[in-house]
Design a protein around this motif. Structure first.
Motif, PDB file in Angstrom:
ATOM      1  N   GLY A 213      44.826  38.937  34.220  1.00  0.00           N
ATOM      2  CA  GLY A 213      43.815  38.447  34.570  1.00  0.00           C
ATOM      3  C   GLY A 213      42.125  39.636  33.847  1.00  0.00           C
ATOM      4  O   GLY A 213      41.902  40.196  34.051  1.00  0.00           O
ATOM      5  N   ASN A 214      40.898  38.518  34.334  1.00  0.00           N
ATOM      6  CA  ASN A 214      39.815  38.727  33.728  1.00  0.00           C
ATOM      7  C   ASN A 214      38.968  38.116  34.579  1.00  0.00           C
ATOM      8  O   ASN A 214      38.102  37.176  34.735  1.00  0.00           O
ATOM      9  CB  ASN A 214      39.355  38.258  32.185  1.00  0.00           C
ATOM     10  CG  ASN A 214      37.685  38.628  32.136  1.00  0.00           C
ATOM     11  OD1 ASN A 214      37.519  39.928  32.540  1.00  0.00           O
ATOM     12  ND2 ASN A 214      37.098  38.150  31.265  1.00  0.00           N
ATOM     13  N   PRO A 215      38.700  38.416  36.090  1.00  0.00           N
ATOM     14  CA  PRO A 215      38.203  37.652  37.420  1.00  0.00           C
ATOM     15  C   PRO A 215      36.845  38.529  36.729  1.00  0.00           C
ATOM     16  O   PRO A 215      36.252  39.030  36.542  1.00  0.00           O
ATOM     17  CB  PRO A 215      38.451  38.291  37.878  1.00  0.00           C
ATOM     18  CG  PRO A 215      39.267  39.869  38.303  1.00  0.00           C
ATOM     19  CD  PRO A 215      39.980  39.323  36.626  1.00  0.00           C
ATOM     20  N   TYR A 216      36.019  36.999  37.017  1.00  0.00           N
ATOM     21  CA  TYR A 216      34.591  36.922  37.201  1.00  0.00           C
ATOM     22  C   TYR A 216      33.794  37.418  35.682  1.00  0.00           C
ATOM     23  O   TYR A 216      32.873  38.355  35.799  1.00  0.00           O
ATOM     24  CB  TYR A 216      34.306  38.064  38.103  1.00  0.00           C
ATOM     25  CG  TYR A 216      34.075  37.193  39.352  1.00  0.00           C
ATOM     26  CD1 TYR A 216      33.637  36.569  39.761  1.00  0.00           C
ATOM     27  CD2 TYR A 216      34.902  38.256  40.048  1.00  0.00           C
ATOM     28  CE1 TYR A 216      33.870  35.614  41.586  1.00  0.00           C
ATOM     29  CE2 TYR A 216      35.447  37.183  41.885  1.00  0.00           C
ATOM     30  CZ  TYR A 216      34.731  35.982  42.055  1.00  0.00           C
ATOM     31  OH  TYR A 216      35.052  35.256  43.481  1.00  0.00           O
ATOM     32  N   GLY A 217      35.076  37.999  34.571  1.00  0.00           N
ATOM     33  CA  GLY A 217      34.437  38.208  33.518  1.00  0.00           C
ATOM     34  C   GLY A 217      34.369  39.793  33.155  1.00  0.00           C
ATOM     35  O   GLY A 217      33.525  40.970  32.716  1.00  0.00           O
TER      36      GLY A 217
END
Length: 411
Positions: A213-217
């Motif tokens: 995924g995309n943790p913290y962008g």
């Protein structure tokens, strides 16, 4: 006569001897140093025994290695999961949402006279602010269908999806299901990479999983863990809960992303974490792929899932309640609320009735009843066996469509 000096020949002869188990007392150097005399029969027997013994040990070692079960070596897993990431990563996207929020702003008077007249504060003009949030999603159809969490896109005025190849495109909502926290998005692209989907029902505790995924962008990331438990429910996260628990790190921004097996096949949608500080603490939850597939199919077809509904609320029997109602067993569900005009009301079910069976399945908890009823399609027949005033009755009726917005306790 030996090629070696007598002193050397003597030294070798006293230090190197054949195995006692051989039964031969001849000295090995007589063969090893190639004396002029021909080897005796006993010399040849000793040499052959040594060769056969070496062959025996080699065969034994090969046999032991071959006897190790294949599944044991597979269970240890590879040293790298790069191949699995190559399978899944191209199908995982970043989901960026923008929401317009109207906030009321207050102004402070600087003039003492105005402060005396109107007080310190006065209501100013409402101002519009834009809130942005980040999440993840998974491409499940080459024509642009993306599966994500409902809470990732809830209330969003604008949704942008960033693909693995760097392209950013707008997305629209096909439909949502707040009761499982799933949503389906659509982007106007074709030929997209689709993640293969595995049967989550075959998961076992201890299986290796990857969270993508995309943790913290910060961009797409991969974390590794194992399945800690399956079938987790009663967490208060959604109405229908059947979560996979994992210790793969899931952080803000991972919601809606992929939980895959060691082959890179989708087995869950990352949804929530148990945390005291907002970060991963080794307890994350994902919606199983089997549940996600069913919900997604109905969202695509109807815009929302269609589930059966009877219109009552119930409470599990406990020993004290069973004694009060004159029941010998705590098996069953006591009806506490009947919604007027619902199928349960029309079929004659009353508060205080005890539901012991639904479609020939013994009922012990409200969640069990909810799952059975909601698994039916509107219009399907249903049979309930109830106890009222100590007498058993059988009720036949049909379920209707479950209203979209309902209390979690309503069956």
């Amino acid at each position: 006569m030996s090629f070696f000096p007598r002193s050397l020949d003597s030294t070798l002869s006293t230090e190197i001897r054949c195995s006692d188990s051989c039964g031969c007392r001849e000295l090995l150097p007589k063969i090893l140093v190639f004396q002029f005399r021909w080897p005796t029969v006993m010399d040849m027997i000793c040499a052959m025994r040594s060769v056969y013994f070496s062959l025996f040990l080699t065969a034994l070692l090969i046999g032991l290695l071959a006897a190790v079960p294949a599944h044991e070596s597979e269970a240890r897993g590879p040293f790298s999961y790069a191949d699995a990431v190559d399978v899944a990563a191209p199908s995982v996207v970043n989901v960026n949402t923008s929401t317009v929020v109207v906030r009321q702003h207050y102004q402070r008077f600087t003039d003492p006279f105005l402060r005396d007249m109107f007080g310190d504060m006065v209501i100013g003009k409402p101002q519009k602010d834009i809130e942005q949030s980040l999440g993840s999603g998974v491409i499940v159809d080459s024509h642009g269908l993306i599966l994500t969490n409902n809470h990732v896109i809830k209330g969003a005025d604008k949704i942008q999806v960033t693909l693995h190849d760097g392209r950013t495109v707008p997305a629209k909502v096909v439909g949502t299901d707040p009761e499982t926290d799933l949503a389906v998005l659509k982007v106007e692209l074709t030929g997209l990479p689709v993640i293969p989907i595995a049967d989550s029902g075959k998961l076992r505790v201890g299986d290796v999983v990857l969270a993508i995924g995309n943790p913290y962008g910060i961009g797409q990331s991969v974390t590794l863990g194992i399945v800690g438990a399956t079938g987790r429910n009663q967490l208060g996260l959604s109405t229908f809960e059947n979560f996979i628990q994992t210790d793969a790190a899931i952080n803000p921004g991972n919601s809606g992303g992929a939980l895959t097996n060691a082959d890179g096949f989708l087995i869950g949608i990352n949804t929530a974490i148990f945390s005291r500080n907002g970060g991963s603490q080794g307890v994350g939850f994902a919606i199983p792929s089997n549940m996600a597939k069913k919900v997604m199919a109905q969202i695509v077809k109807y815009g929302h899932p269609r589930r059966g509904w009877l219109g009552f609320e119930g409470e599990a029997l406990n020993p004290a309640l069973a004694k009060t109602l004159g029941m010998k067993s705590t098996d069953g569900l006591v009806v506490t609320v009947i919604l007027r005009g619902g199928p349960a009301h029309k079929s004659g079910i009353l508060p205080g009735d005890i539901i012991t069976d639904i479609n020939d399945q013994a009922i012990r908890t409200p969640r069990q009843a909810l799952n059975i009823i909601s698994s039916l399609q509107p219009g399907n027949s249903i049979t309930l066996r109830i106890t009222r005033n100590g007498k058993q009755r059988t009720i036949h009726t049909k379920v209707t469509a479950r209203p979209i917005e309902l209390s979690k306790a309503t069956q």
